[in-house]
Write a protein that holds these residues in place. Structure first.
Motif, PDB file in Angstrom:
ATOM      1  N   UNK A  50      51.575  46.387  34.709  1.00  0.00           N
ATOM      2  CA  UNK A  50      52.241  47.666  34.479  1.00  0.00           C
ATOM      3  C   UNK A  50      51.301  48.685  33.837  1.00  0.00           C
ATOM      4  N   UNK A  51      50.254  48.213  33.180  1.00  0.00           N
ATOM      5  CA  UNK A  51      49.232  49.096  32.614  1.00  0.00           C
ATOM      6  C   UNK A  51      47.895  48.368  32.681  1.00  0.00           C
ATOM      7  N   UNK A  52      46.802  49.097  32.897  1.00  0.00           N
ATOM      8  CA  UNK A  52      45.488  48.447  32.939  1.00  0.00           C
ATOM      9  C   UNK A  52      45.184  47.716  31.637  1.00  0.00           C
ATOM     10  N   UNK A  53      44.475  46.598  31.748  1.00  0.00           N
ATOM     11  CA  UNK A  53      44.146  45.786  30.585  1.00  0.00           C
ATOM     12  C   UNK A  53      42.642  45.812  30.331  1.00  0.00           C
ATOM     13  N   UNK A  54      42.235  45.871  29.079  1.00  0.00           N
ATOM     14  CA  UNK A  54      40.797  45.854  28.783  1.00  0.00           C
ATOM     15  C   UNK A  54      40.178  44.514  29.177  1.00  0.00           C
ATOM     16  N   UNK A 144      32.310  28.867  29.344  1.00  0.00           N
ATOM     17  CA  UNK A 144      33.676  29.279  29.696  1.00  0.00           C
ATOM     18  C   UNK A 144      34.243  30.301  28.717  1.00  0.00           C
ATOM     19  N   UNK A 145      33.368  31.024  28.028  1.00  0.00           N
ATOM     20  CA  UNK A 145      33.855  31.988  27.039  1.00  0.00           C
ATOM     21  C   UNK A 145      34.551  33.168  27.700  1.00  0.00           C
ATOM     22  N   UNK A 146      33.962  33.680  28.788  1.00  0.00           N
ATOM     23  CA  UNK A 146      34.592  34.802  29.482  1.00  0.00           C
ATOM     24  C   UNK A 146      35.945  34.383  30.045  1.00  0.00           C
ATOM     25  N   UNK A 147      35.997  33.200  30.651  1.00  0.00           N
ATOM     26  CA  UNK A 147      37.266  32.715  31.208  1.00  0.00           C
ATOM     27  C   UNK A 147      38.328  32.586  30.122  1.00  0.00           C
ATOM     28  N   UNK A 148      37.956  32.034  28.981  1.00  0.00           N
ATOM     29  CA  UNK A 148      38.928  31.867  27.892  1.00  0.00           C
ATOM     30  C   UNK A 148      39.421  33.215  27.384  1.00  0.00           C
ATOM     31  N   UNK A 149      38.488  34.148  27.191  1.00  0.00           N
ATOM     32  CA  UNK A 149      38.875  35.457  26.658  1.00  0.00           C
ATOM     33  C   UNK A 149      39.733  36.244  27.648  1.00  0.00           C
ATOM     34  N   UNK A 150      39.615  35.913  28.932  1.00  0.00           N
ATOM     35  CA  UNK A 150      40.431  36.594  29.937  1.00  0.00           C
ATOM     36  C   UNK A 150      41.707  35.821  30.258  1.00  0.00           C
ATOM     37  N   UNK A 151      41.964  34.764  29.505  1.00  0.00           N
ATOM     38  CA  UNK A 151      43.217  34.041  29.666  1.00  0.00           C
ATOM     39  C   UNK A 151      43.300  33.204  30.920  1.00  0.00           C
ATOM     40  N   UNK A 152      42.155  32.732  31.409  1.00  0.00           N
ATOM     41  CA  UNK A 152      42.146  31.875  32.596  1.00  0.00           C
ATOM     42  C   UNK A 152      42.484  30.457  32.157  1.00  0.00           C
ATOM     43  N   UNK A 153      43.645  29.970  32.579  1.00  0.00           N
ATOM     44  CA  UNK A 153      44.131  28.666  32.141  1.00  0.00           C
ATOM     45  C   UNK A 153      43.907  27.572  33.177  1.00  0.00           C
ATOM     46  N   UNK A 154      43.719  27.949  34.421  1.00  0.00           N
ATOM     47  CA  UNK A 154      43.482  26.997  35.503  1.00  0.00           C
ATOM     48  C   UNK A 154      42.638  27.673  36.562  1.00  0.00           C
ATOM     49  N   UNK A 155      42.274  26.943  37.592  1.00  0.00           N
ATOM     50  CA  UNK A 155      41.420  27.483  38.642  1.00  0.00           C
ATOM     51  C   UNK A 155      42.020  27.185  40.012  1.00  0.00           C
ATOM     52  N   UNK A 156      41.765  28.084  40.980  1.00  0.00           N
ATOM     53  CA  UNK A 156      41.063  29.361  40.853  1.00  0.00           C
ATOM     54  C   UNK A 156      41.970  30.472  40.328  1.00  0.00           C
ATOM     55  N   UNK A 157      41.337  31.478  39.759  1.00  0.00           N
ATOM     56  CA  UNK A 157      42.012  32.709  39.345  1.00  0.00           C
ATOM     57  C   UNK A 157      41.143  33.874  39.801  1.00  0.00           C
ATOM     58  N   UNK A 159      40.732  38.074  39.619  1.00  0.00           N
ATOM     59  CA  UNK A 159      41.116  39.258  38.855  1.00  0.00           C
ATOM     60  C   UNK A 159      40.553  40.493  39.556  1.00  0.00           C
ATOM     61  N   UNK A 160      41.378  41.522  39.691  1.00  0.00           N
ATOM     62  CA  UNK A 160      40.919  42.797  40.243  1.00  0.00           C
ATOM     63  C   UNK A 160      40.640  43.742  39.083  1.00  0.00           C
ATOM     64  N   UNK A 161      39.419  44.250  39.034  1.00  0.00           N
ATOM     65  CA  UNK A 161      38.988  45.168  37.977  1.00  0.00           C
ATOM     66  C   UNK A 161      38.733  46.535  38.600  1.00  0.00           C
ATOM     67  N   UNK A 162      39.252  47.582  37.972  1.00  0.00           N
ATOM     68  CA  UNK A 162      39.097  48.925  38.529  1.00  0.00           C
ATOM     69  C   UNK A 162      37.741  49.535  38.152  1.00  0.00           C
ATOM     70  N   UNK A 163      37.386  50.698  38.715  1.00  0.00           N
ATOM     71  CA  UNK A 163      36.073  51.289  38.427  1.00  0.00           C
ATOM     72  C   UNK A 163      35.852  51.660  36.969  1.00  0.00           C
ATOM     73  N   UNK A 164      36.919  51.754  36.181  1.00  0.00           N
ATOM     74  CA  UNK A 164      36.785  52.012  34.750  1.00  0.00           C
ATOM     75  C   UNK A 164      36.580  50.733  33.950  1.00  0.00           C
ATOM     76  N   UNK A 165      36.504  49.589  34.637  1.00  0.00           N
ATOM     77  CA  UNK A 165      36.280  48.329  33.947  1.00  0.00           C
ATOM     78  C   UNK A 165      37.527  47.739  33.327  1.00  0.00           C
ATOM     79  N   UNK A 166      38.697  48.005  33.916  1.00  0.00           N
ATOM     80  CA  UNK A 166      39.964  47.486  33.401  1.00  0.00           C
ATOM     81  C   UNK A 166      40.609  46.562  34.434  1.00  0.00           C
ATOM     82  N   UNK A 167      41.224  45.497  33.959  1.00  0.00           N
ATOM     83  CA  UNK A 167      41.945  44.597  34.855  1.00  0.00           C
ATOM     84  C   UNK A 167      43.259  45.247  35.273  1.00  0.00           C
ATOM     85  N   UNK A 168      43.490  45.312  36.589  1.00  0.00           N
ATOM     86  CA  UNK A 168      44.724  45.921  37.081  1.00  0.00           C
ATOM     87  C   UNK A 168      45.617  44.924  37.812  1.00  0.00           C
ATOM     88  N   UNK A 169      45.074  43.768  38.202  1.00  0.00           N
ATOM     89  CA  UNK A 169      45.879  42.797  38.941  1.00  0.00           C
ATOM     90  C   UNK A 169      45.240  41.426  38.820  1.00  0.00           C
TER      91      UNK A 169
END
Length: 211
Positions: A50-54, A144-157, A159-169
């Motif tokens: 519903x809103x872009x995520x950092x 796996x630090x990036x995966x943990x910080x992005x809330x990746x709990x299983x694989x595969x996951x 993530x769509x990141x927009x041109x501003x560097x925010x996760x949108x989906x």
């Protein structure tokens, strides 16, 4: 001076009022509600926020050990795929991500497969060679630090990141990323001219990593 400040404030409020929730403020940003309505097939699993995520600015590395960050790719949409060599669904979908890079990769979109959670470089290189992955770079999240910080709990996951560097989906699980359903959604995001790079754009970087 007060009138000038008020005029600027009202203009800013008017601009904000015209933004759709979840839509970023960069020039040419798509209407995410309309893009979401295009989802069919595997893309029904792609959940738009519903809103872009950092996105955390945590380093991962390439095959040579050089550091990279998602912020290095600002200005492009990113299809960031967290995967592992021991993950069967990950291995199954990787060729579709390779084809997606060939079909749509370029100045507007980049596919970034990031191997995380117990992955050795020789195993990744062997998989790339055996499955003909030629257009994607080898990227590793060694602790796996990036995966943990992005809330990746299983694989595969993915993530769509927009041109501003925010996760949108985000899509949890395996998907066909090179089929018409994925191309319709991603094409609506990046707009016309998103597939102008073709096969040549990804071959050089990936070939260097996989040798």
């Amino acid at each position: 001076m007060r009138k000038v400040r008020n005029a600027v404030l009202y203009a800013a409020l008017a601009l904000g009022a015209n933004l759709v929730p979840g839509q970023a403020a960069w020039s040419g940003a798509p209407n995410l509600a309309q893009v979401s309505a295009l989802r069919q097939g595997d893309m029904r699993k792609l959940e738009f926020h519903t809103a872009p995520r950092p996105v955390p600015d945590i380093a991962f590395q390439d095959a040579a050990g050089a550091p990279h960050r998602l912020s290095d790719y600002r200005g492009r949409y990113l299809v960031v795929n967290f995967w592992a060599t021991w993950c069967a669904p990950c291995r199954k979908e990787m060729p579709t991500l390779d084809r997606l890079q060939a079909q749509m990769g370029g100045a507007k979109l980049q596919v970034l497969p990031i191997a995380t959670i117990r992955n050795r470089l020789p195993a990744i290189q062997r998989f790339y060679k055996e499955d003909g992955i030629k257009r994607l770079p080898i990227l590793i999240d060694p602790k796996a630090e990036l995966a943990r910080r992005m809330g990746v709990m299983g694989l595969p996951v993915t993530v769509i990141v927009n041109p501003d560097g925010q996760e949108i989906a985000r899509l949890i699980g395996e998907a066909n990323w090179s089929g018409p359903d994925a191309r319709a959604v991603l094409g609506a995001l990046i707009g016309p001219g998103g597939d102008d790079a073709g096969d040549d754009a990804g071959d050089g970087a990936a070939a260097g990593d996989a040798d």
